[in-house]
Design a protein around this motif. Sequence first.
Motif, PDB file in Angstrom:
ATOM      1  N   VAL A 262       9.806   6.136  11.362  1.00  0.00           N
ATOM      2  CA  VAL A 262       8.904   7.114  10.677  1.00  0.00           C
ATOM      3  C   VAL A 262       9.146   8.519  11.052  1.00  0.00           C
ATOM      4  O   VAL A 262       9.685   8.970  12.232  1.00  0.00           O
ATOM      5  CB  VAL A 262       7.419   6.689  10.697  1.00  0.00           C
ATOM      6  N   VAL A 263       8.716   9.433  10.165  1.00  0.00           N
ATOM      7  CA  VAL A 263       8.944  11.006  10.640  1.00  0.00           C
ATOM      8  C   VAL A 263       7.764  11.294  11.274  1.00  0.00           C
ATOM      9  O   VAL A 263       8.197  12.026  12.547  1.00  0.00           O
ATOM     10  CB  VAL A 263       8.717  11.944   9.208  1.00  0.00           C
TER      11      VAL A 263
ATOM     12  N   ILE B 140       2.077   9.263   3.486  1.00  0.00           N
ATOM     13  CA  ILE B 140       2.063   7.695   3.207  1.00  0.00           C
ATOM     14  C   ILE B 140       1.901   6.994   4.428  1.00  0.00           C
ATOM     15  O   ILE B 140       2.662   7.127   5.359  1.00  0.00           O
ATOM     16  CB  ILE B 140       3.189   7.344   2.345  1.00  0.00           C
ATOM     17  N   MET B 141       0.718   6.204   4.379  1.00  0.00           N
ATOM     18  CA  MET B 141       0.514   5.370   5.638  1.00  0.00           C
ATOM     19  C   MET B 141       1.511   4.213   5.601  1.00  0.00           C
ATOM     20  O   MET B 141       1.212   3.314   4.524  1.00  0.00           O
ATOM     21  CB  MET B 141      -0.709   5.125   5.742  1.00  0.00           C
ATOM     22  N   ILE B 142       2.410   3.989   6.412  1.00  0.00           N
ATOM     23  CA  ILE B 142       3.355   3.059   6.202  1.00  0.00           C
ATOM     24  C   ILE B 142       2.786   1.733   6.992  1.00  0.00           C
ATOM     25  O   ILE B 142       3.129   0.494   6.659  1.00  0.00           O
ATOM     26  CB  ILE B 142       4.593   3.545   7.066  1.00  0.00           C
ATOM     27  N   GLY B 143       2.284   1.733   7.968  1.00  0.00           N
ATOM     28  CA  GLY B 143       1.700   0.660   8.860  1.00  0.00           C
ATOM     29  C   GLY B 143       0.950   1.103  10.167  1.00  0.00           C
ATOM     30  O   GLY B 143       0.736   2.244  10.533  1.00  0.00           O
TER      31      GLY B 143
ATOM     32  N   GLY C  59       0.924  -1.180   0.008  1.00  0.00           N
ATOM     33  CA  GLY C  59       0.033   0.230   0.238  1.00  0.00           C
ATOM     34  C   GLY C  59       0.981   1.236  -0.208  1.00  0.00           C
ATOM     35  O   GLY C  59       0.523   2.171  -0.789  1.00  0.00           O
ATOM     36  N   ALA C  60       2.111   1.349   0.703  1.00  0.00           N
ATOM     37  CA  ALA C  60       2.938   2.396   0.967  1.00  0.00           C
ATOM     38  C   ALA C  60       3.599   2.757  -0.541  1.00  0.00           C
ATOM     39  O   ALA C  60       3.639   3.785  -0.852  1.00  0.00           O
ATOM     40  CB  ALA C  60       3.637   2.169   2.028  1.00  0.00           C
TER      41      ALA C  60
ATOM     42  N   ILE D 276       0.408   4.823  12.095  1.00  0.00           N
ATOM     43  CA  ILE D 276      -1.045   5.101  12.465  1.00  0.00           C
ATOM     44  C   ILE D 276      -1.164   3.992  13.684  1.00  0.00           C
ATOM     45  O   ILE D 276      -0.880   2.839  13.360  1.00  0.00           O
ATOM     46  CB  ILE D 276      -1.895   4.830  11.531  1.00  0.00           C
ATOM     47  N   LYS D 277      -1.622   4.504  14.726  1.00  0.00           N
ATOM     48  CA  LYS D 277      -1.858   3.619  15.846  1.00  0.00           C
ATOM     49  C   LYS D 277      -2.834   2.523  15.595  1.00  0.00           C
ATOM     50  O   LYS D 277      -3.938   3.146  14.876  1.00  0.00           O
ATOM     51  CB  LYS D 277      -2.354   4.425  16.985  1.00  0.00           C
TER      52      LYS D 277
END
Length: 446
Positions: free
Chosen positions: A140-141, A90-93, A25-26, A51-52
């Motif tokens: 992640v940033v 970008i949602m990494i995980g 997805g990323a 993302i929590k």
Amino acid sequence: VTETLAEIEKKEPQVDAFLTIDEAGAQAAAAQVDAKPIATDNLLAGMPIGIKDNLLTDGVTTTAASKMLANFKPVFDATVVEKLKAKDAIMIGKNNLDEFAMGSSTETSAFKKTKNPWNLDKVPGGSSGGSAAAVAAGEVVASLGTDTGGSIRQPAAFNGIVGIKPTYGRVSRWGAIAFASSLDQVGVFSRTVADNATVLQAISGHDEKDSTSADIPVPDFRAALDGNIKGMKIAVAKEYMAEGVAPGVKAQIETAIDTLRSLGATVDEVSLPNSKYAVQIYYIIASSEASSNLSRFDGIRYGYRSPEAKTLEDVYVKSRSEGFGHEVKRRIMLGTFALSSGFYDAYFKKAGQVRTLVIRDFEKVFADYDLVVGPTTPTTAFDLGRKVTDPVTMYMNDILTIPANMAGLPAMSVPAGLVDGLPVGLQIIGKAFDEEAVYRVGYAFE
Ligand code: GLN
């Protein structure tokens, strides 16, 4: 994104900050951003964000770190996720957390224990421990967390990063798996105050899907980052510097206060006398709301259903008995008890009345001051395994963060030095909807 994924591959075996990494997805989202002209006015384009895992992500497993939702794939995004995607972040995980965000160490997760990147024998704090550790480890940033009683600020402090819980109502809770609806807020972790303001800007604002989100304009948070705090009036609550705060932590906060004075702010001591009741009333109010919110996990509509269930009653009882962990069950029992007809007046109603006193304490101080500052936590990060079997000791850890949730105020933790090699956080609490003042001071201080 490629570099972020490589960094995650290197660091995850030690830190365990993620429950799901959405590599495909990323990459796909990054390819889409690459295909567009470079947006020089959008700082979020291509920014890798964690993302929590109690925030719903369309098509990507969202577990709340519970066996109950181990295989749950939402069919829509939480508003905060949708807003980040609209900005080409970008949602990494998905980051690890305490089960249903109940805890202060991320150890109640049904799946893994996240380690503090500063010292792998220490907890990362909680409940948003995975989100905080991922940023601190450089995976992640920025990341999103939720804060009901301190779950963004405490892990930010333990990991030496910046974490804000905005004003209740600043950010939509649509798609955030509810723990205690009158307290929950989504917020941001980052390494710098400027990054934090940028991400909060993107997720803030009214949402018709959340009736508690406030229909008031969102100011330009970054405009407050000019380093000028001359003449600002800052209060230090004497109750937040009392016994129970480790001497090393206290010394760092005193140094921080000197820095604020040298930058031109005035700092005075004030009193928030009812804050001492905040932990007690929190565990009544939050558990009561949780017992109601978690009734939706009935083995029918969402997630886990016991394979042993033979009757309808079995479906409820066995699915919930097997699907929820110890801490979640403890909260449901506490809450159900506090709301029961014989005890409602003595517990839930009384807690609501004391909550009003906590709110009034802040109102009095904010009539004369712009901000309240103090330590975020009484100690630095504690050892993994040390408190998880002793709920009261664990609960007391949140004594300095819970009051801001009770009053719905914005509050941020910024790094304020080290004690024995572990980070300390300075907590900055603002007036409702005045995140600008919080960021202004945080930026000048960092
Ligand atoms: N540690 C607190 C609790 O266990 C706060 C958690 C949170 O803010 N989500 O409830």
